[in-house]
Design an enzyme around this catalytic site. Sequence first.
Site, PDB file in Angstrom:
ATOM      1  N   HIS A  24     -31.210 -38.407   3.002  1.00 13.65           N
ATOM      2  CA  HIS A  24     -31.179 -39.942   3.071  1.00 13.65           C
ATOM      3  C   HIS A  24     -30.724 -40.372   3.398  1.00 13.65           C
ATOM      4  O   HIS A  24     -29.964 -41.613   3.417  1.00 13.65           O
ATOM      5  CB  HIS A  24     -31.832 -40.436   1.400  1.00 13.65           C
ATOM      6  CG  HIS A  24     -31.112 -40.123   0.230  1.00 13.65           C
ATOM      7  ND1 HIS A  24     -30.203 -40.283   0.630  1.00 13.65           N
ATOM      8  CD2 HIS A  24     -31.172 -40.224  -1.002  1.00 13.65           C
ATOM      9  CE1 HIS A  24     -29.584 -40.979  -1.153  1.00 13.65           C
ATOM     10  NE2 HIS A  24     -29.810 -40.233  -1.142  1.00 13.65           N
ATOM     11  N   ASP A 164     -25.026 -37.601 -11.248  1.00 12.08           N
ATOM     12  CA  ASP A 164     -24.337 -38.099  -9.903  1.00 12.08           C
ATOM     13  C   ASP A 164     -22.979 -38.461 -10.161  1.00 12.08           C
ATOM     14  O   ASP A 164     -22.548 -37.968  -8.986  1.00 12.08           O
ATOM     15  CB  ASP A 164     -24.966 -38.918  -9.501  1.00 12.08           C
ATOM     16  CG  ASP A 164     -26.883 -38.908  -8.711  1.00 12.08           C
ATOM     17  OD1 ASP A 164     -26.543 -37.089  -8.472  1.00 12.08           O
ATOM     18  OD2 ASP A 164     -27.606 -39.608  -8.410  1.00 12.08           O
ATOM     19  N   TYR A 192     -18.777 -38.537  -1.167  1.00 14.41           N
ATOM     20  CA  TYR A 192     -20.295 -39.004  -1.898  1.00 14.41           C
ATOM     21  C   TYR A 192     -19.677 -40.187  -1.951  1.00 14.41           C
ATOM     22  O   TYR A 192     -20.787 -41.334  -2.268  1.00 14.41           O
ATOM     23  CB  TYR A 192     -19.769 -37.573  -2.858  1.00 14.41           C
ATOM     24  CG  TYR A 192     -21.180 -37.491  -3.678  1.00 14.41           C
ATOM     25  CD1 TYR A 192     -22.124 -37.033  -3.819  1.00 14.41           C
ATOM     26  CD2 TYR A 192     -20.924 -38.657  -5.606  1.00 14.41           C
ATOM     27  CE1 TYR A 192     -23.214 -36.807  -4.780  1.00 14.41           C
ATOM     28  CE2 TYR A 192     -22.516 -38.168  -6.215  1.00 14.41           C
ATOM     29  CZ  TYR A 192     -23.363 -37.863  -5.977  1.00 14.41           C
ATOM     30  OH  TYR A 192     -23.861 -37.523  -7.130  1.00 14.41           O
TER      31      TYR A 192
HETATM   32 FE1  FEO Z   1     -29.502 -39.495  -7.607  1.00 11.17          FE
HETATM   33 FE2  FEO Z   1     -28.772 -36.666  -7.466  1.00 11.17          FE
HETATM   34  O1  FEO Z   1     -29.434 -37.604  -7.407  1.00 11.17           O
END
Ligand code: FEO
Length: 397
Positions: A24, A164, A192
């Site tokens: 995304h 996550d 990340y």
């Molecule tokens: Fe919030 Fe890895 O999905």
Amino acid sequence: MHPVEIKKGIYNVGVVDWNIRDFHGYSTYKGTTYNAYLALDEKKALFDTVKKPFWSQLLHNIRKLVDPRSIDYLIVNHVEMDHSGSIPEVIEAIQPEKIFCSAMGKKALDAHFGSDRWPLEVVKSGQQISLGSRTVTFLETRMLHWPDSMFSYIPEEKLLISSDAFGQHWATSETFDDEVALPELLRHAAKYYANILLPYSPLIQKLLGTVSELGLEIDTIAPDHGIIWRSRPQAILEAYDIWSRQEARRKALIIYDTMWQSTEKMAHAVASGLAEEGVSFKMMSLKHNHRSDVMTEVLDSRALIFGSPTLNNGMLPTMADMLCYLKGLKPANKIAAAFGSYGWSGEAVKLITQQLEEMKMDLLEPGVRVQYVPDHDALAQCVELGRKVGRAVKETT
Ligand code: FEO
């Protein structure tokens, strides 16, 4: 991928996605993993599932260890589809006695799958269930990064299954932090954090405080993406503390794009000003750097300097994209400035400045605008802008 034992009787049965390149809007040049954990005890529990295209690989991994029908509990720590996409197939295969999730998790499962027929049991923060020789304590982590998110903590193993949080998008054949180079691992973890968790930094500060107050003993952190922290969990906890305080280094970032190299010449002149002040800087052309890589550098930069020429009464589309992405990720404690060239109308600098104000950055005005091609005087103004930013960085770091 084969199941990997992460603690005695607890396995990572997740999968590696070597080929994903866009998550995304986040560039995942090195792929990712969808980790799922299976605890074998008197009660067998599966923690999370995987993205839908990988459901048969997950079941294949489970079958290497046990008959899926022998699994008693499914624990849903997070309903985003990269972890929940396989839930219907997994439930069909394992027929769990109970499915544990948070109250918001139930709501999300209902919305995604119409889960009325499933044996859902809502759990709250602090609630425990027994697996036999082990217990699972749930810790709701609302908005980290969805309303439904929660951690599962197994105190007997000092194991935190962290959904996550503490993850990285990095596909590897290795499983643990002692099997890879720590600097590279932390780089993936920083990207990340910058691209997913940055807007929730105040909540992360609070969560780290809660973990400390509860005195949770943690020797292994098992996230739902990437490498598991078993040797240096403290390294990622300390990094999250720094990142969530949005502490900046004595560093500036010049983020720019150019049409006919006028704005690029200005960018180099701004860089000269920063160099004269002895401030570390990076230049990131939006033609050559993905927005998510720019965000990684934003994380520890004190100043952000944006350059775009004017195109059709606006800014270049790459800059509009960058600013839209940046705004959503809510960076805090940033000094900002803008510059750009133009032909006849010259709105770009003003439009960029408006957006920086909306993001509540500490704006150094005026920005520098140059018609057509910068001459010596115009470049001197850009050098002075760089010096001004450099001085502000030095005064505040
Ligand atoms: Fe919030 Fe890895 O999905």
